[in-house]
Design an enzyme around this catalytic site. Structure first.
Site, PDB file in Angstrom:
ATOM      1  N   HIS A  23     -17.200  -7.523   0.023  1.00 49.78           N
ATOM      2  CA  HIS A  23     -16.142  -8.430  -0.442  1.00 49.78           C
ATOM      3  C   HIS A  23     -15.722  -9.394   0.670  1.00 49.78           C
ATOM      4  O   HIS A  23     -15.544 -10.587   0.438  1.00 49.78           O
ATOM      5  CB  HIS A  23     -14.893  -7.631  -0.839  1.00 49.78           C
ATOM      6  CG  HIS A  23     -15.026  -6.821  -2.089  1.00 49.78           C
ATOM      7  ND1 HIS A  23     -14.745  -5.487  -2.135  1.00 49.78           N
ATOM      8  CD2 HIS A  23     -15.389  -7.160  -3.359  1.00 49.78           C
ATOM      9  CE1 HIS A  23     -14.915  -5.039  -3.366  1.00 49.78           C
ATOM     10  NE2 HIS A  23     -15.326  -6.025  -4.129  1.00 49.78           N
ATOM     11  N   LYS A  47      -9.080   0.808 -15.538  1.00 48.24           N
ATOM     12  CA  LYS A  47      -9.794   1.566 -14.509  1.00 48.24           C
ATOM     13  C   LYS A  47      -8.866   2.540 -13.817  1.00 48.24           C
ATOM     14  O   LYS A  47      -7.712   2.222 -13.548  1.00 48.24           O
ATOM     15  CB  LYS A  47     -10.371   0.611 -13.460  1.00 48.24           C
ATOM     16  CG  LYS A  47     -11.570  -0.170 -13.955  1.00 48.24           C
ATOM     17  CD  LYS A  47     -12.265  -0.839 -12.780  1.00 48.24           C
ATOM     18  CE  LYS A  47     -13.435  -1.680 -13.242  1.00 48.24           C
ATOM     19  NZ  LYS A  47     -14.055  -2.405 -12.130  1.00 48.24           N
ATOM     20  N   ARG A 101     -25.041  -9.096  -6.572  1.00 48.15           N
ATOM     21  CA  ARG A 101     -25.944  -8.172  -5.893  1.00 48.15           C
ATOM     22  C   ARG A 101     -27.194  -7.974  -6.736  1.00 48.15           C
ATOM     23  O   ARG A 101     -27.086  -7.631  -7.916  1.00 48.15           O
ATOM     24  CB  ARG A 101     -25.274  -6.804  -5.721  1.00 48.15           C
ATOM     25  CG  ARG A 101     -24.245  -6.768  -4.630  1.00 48.15           C
ATOM     26  CD  ARG A 101     -23.293  -5.635  -4.857  1.00 48.15           C
ATOM     27  NE  ARG A 101     -22.543  -5.828  -6.097  1.00 48.15           N
ATOM     28  CZ  ARG A 101     -21.545  -5.059  -6.491  1.00 48.15           C
ATOM     29  NH1 ARG A 101     -21.174  -4.037  -5.778  1.00 48.15           N
ATOM     30  NH2 ARG A 101     -20.918  -5.303  -7.621  1.00 48.15           N
TER      31      ARG A 101
HETATM   32  P1  ADP Z   1     -14.912  -6.064 -10.563  1.00 44.74           P
HETATM   33  O1  ADP Z   1     -14.006  -5.000 -11.087  1.00 44.74           O
HETATM   34  O2  ADP Z   1     -14.603  -7.450 -11.036  1.00 44.74           O
HETATM   35  O3  ADP Z   1     -16.379  -5.735 -10.600  1.00 44.74           O
HETATM   36  P2  ADP Z   1     -15.128  -5.703  -7.719  1.00 44.74           P
HETATM   37  O4  ADP Z   1     -14.009  -5.580  -6.745  1.00 44.74           O
HETATM   38  O5  ADP Z   1     -16.030  -4.531  -7.876  1.00 44.74           O
HETATM   39  O6  ADP Z   1     -14.453  -6.115  -9.050  1.00 44.74           O
HETATM   40  O7  ADP Z   1     -16.018  -6.977  -7.366  1.00 44.74           O
HETATM   41  C1  ADP Z   1     -15.455  -8.261  -7.292  1.00 44.74           C
HETATM   42  C2  ADP Z   1     -16.559  -9.261  -7.043  1.00 44.74           C
HETATM   43  O8  ADP Z   1     -17.164  -9.001  -5.778  1.00 44.74           O
HETATM   44  C3  ADP Z   1     -17.705  -9.227  -8.056  1.00 44.74           C
HETATM   45  O9  ADP Z   1     -18.158 -10.542  -8.243  1.00 44.74           O
HETATM   46  C4  ADP Z   1     -18.751  -8.398  -7.381  1.00 44.74           C
HETATM   47  O10 ADP Z   1     -20.049  -8.721  -7.845  1.00 44.74           O
HETATM   48  C5  ADP Z   1     -18.570  -8.841  -5.931  1.00 44.74           C
HETATM   49  N1  ADP Z   1     -19.030  -7.843  -4.993  1.00 44.74           N
HETATM   50  C6  ADP Z   1     -18.711  -6.542  -4.921  1.00 44.74           C
HETATM   51  N2  ADP Z   1     -19.369  -5.925  -3.912  1.00 44.74           N
HETATM   52  C7  ADP Z   1     -20.147  -6.870  -3.329  1.00 44.74           C
HETATM   53  C8  ADP Z   1     -21.095  -6.872  -2.248  1.00 44.74           C
HETATM   54  N3  ADP Z   1     -21.398  -5.768  -1.604  1.00 44.74           N
HETATM   55  N4  ADP Z   1     -21.689  -8.039  -1.913  1.00 44.74           N
HETATM   56  C9  ADP Z   1     -21.415  -9.152  -2.610  1.00 44.74           C
HETATM   57  N5  ADP Z   1     -20.557  -9.223  -3.650  1.00 44.74           N
HETATM   58  C10 ADP Z   1     -19.928  -8.104  -4.007  1.00 44.74           C
END
Ligand code: ADP
Length: 176
Positions: A23, A47, A101
Site C-alpha cells: 500500500h 468485513k 497485483r
Molecule cells: P480492498 O478492500 O479495496 O481490497 P485493500 O486495502 O486490500 O482494500 O487494497 C486497497 C488497494 O491496494 C487495492 O487496489 C489493492 O489492489 C491494492 N493493493 C493491496 N496490496 C497491494 C500490494 N501489495 N501491491 C500493490 N497494490 C496493493
C-alpha cells in the site's frame, strides 16, 4: 473537466487493515501521478476488521508521516463510507488510484472499474502495477501469517508489525 491550472486530485480507496509495504509503495508512486492524494479508508461493515476504522486511519497517517514531510503535505488520510463515486466527487477528485497485483486482482478490478465508469464517466481509474517485491503482499495474508505465529516483518513497517502482534495477542486472550 480538469483544467491545466487546477490541481489533479486522486483518491486511493481501500480497507488498509492493516496498511502493508505494498500500500505504501502505491501511495508514494501515486503522488507522481496526482498533485494531491486522498487515501480513503473504507468503513466497510461487511468485513471483520482487525483494526477499527479510527485505528486504521491513525495507522495510515502515522505510516505516511514516517516516510517524509513532503509526502504528508500532499497526502490526506480520511475515512469514508458509502458510494465511492459520490465520495470522489465530494472531495473534488477526478482520478481513482488502485494497485494491481499479478492476475488475482484483475477480475474484481475490471468489474468495479466498468461499474464505476457507468456511474461517472468523467472519473478515471488509474492502476499502478504492484512492484515486483510487493506482488504477494496482501493485508489478508499478513493477518493470517501473524495469527499463525509467523513473522510479518518483511511485509509491513515495524510499527504496524508491533500493533498487529499486540492485537493478535489481545484477540487470542479474548479481549477483542
Ligand atoms: P480492498 O478492500 O479495496 O481490497 P485493500 O486495502 O486490500 O482494500 O487494497 C486497497 C488497494 O491496494 C487495492 O487496489 C489493492 O489492489 C491494492 N493493493 C493491496 N496490496 C497491494 C500490494 N501489495 N501491491 C500493490 N497494490 C496493493
Amino acid at each position: 473537466m480538469q483544467t491545466a491550472d487546477r490541481p489533479r486530485v486522486g483518491v486511493y480507496p481501500g480497507s488498509f487493515d492493516p496498511p502493508t509495504n505494498g500500500h505504501l509503495d502505491i501511495i508514494r508512486r501515486a503522488t507522481r501521478v496526482v498533485n494531491k492524494l486522498v487515501v480513503a479508508v473504507a468503513v466497510n461493515p461487511s468485513k471483520d476488521a482487525m483494526f477499527t476504522i479510527d485505528e486504521r486511519v491513525e495507522i495510515v497517517r502515522a505510516e505516511i508521516a514516517a516516510i517524509n514531510n513532503d509526502l504528508s503535505s500532499r497526502v490526506e488520510v480520511r475515512s469514508f463510507e458509502g458510494l465511492l463515486m459520490q465520495y470522489v466527487r465530494d472531495v473534488g477528485a477526478t482520478i481513482i488510484v488502485r494497485g494491481l497485483r499479478a492476475v488475482t486482482d484483475f477480475d474484481y478490478e475490471f468489474q468495479m472499474t466498468g461499474m464505476n465508469a457507468r456511474l461517472d464517466p468523467e472519473i478515471e481509474t488509474v492502476f499502478l502495477m504492484a512492484s515486483e517485491s510487493h506482488q504477494f503482499i496482501s493485508s489478508r495474508l499478513v493477518k493470517e501469517v501473524g495469527m499463525l505465529g509467523g513473522t510479518v516483518a518483511p511485509f509491513v513497517s515495524s510499527a504496524v508489525a508491533k500493533r498487529l502482534v499486540a492485537r493478535i495477542a489481545e484477540r487470542k486472550a479474548g479481549k477483542r
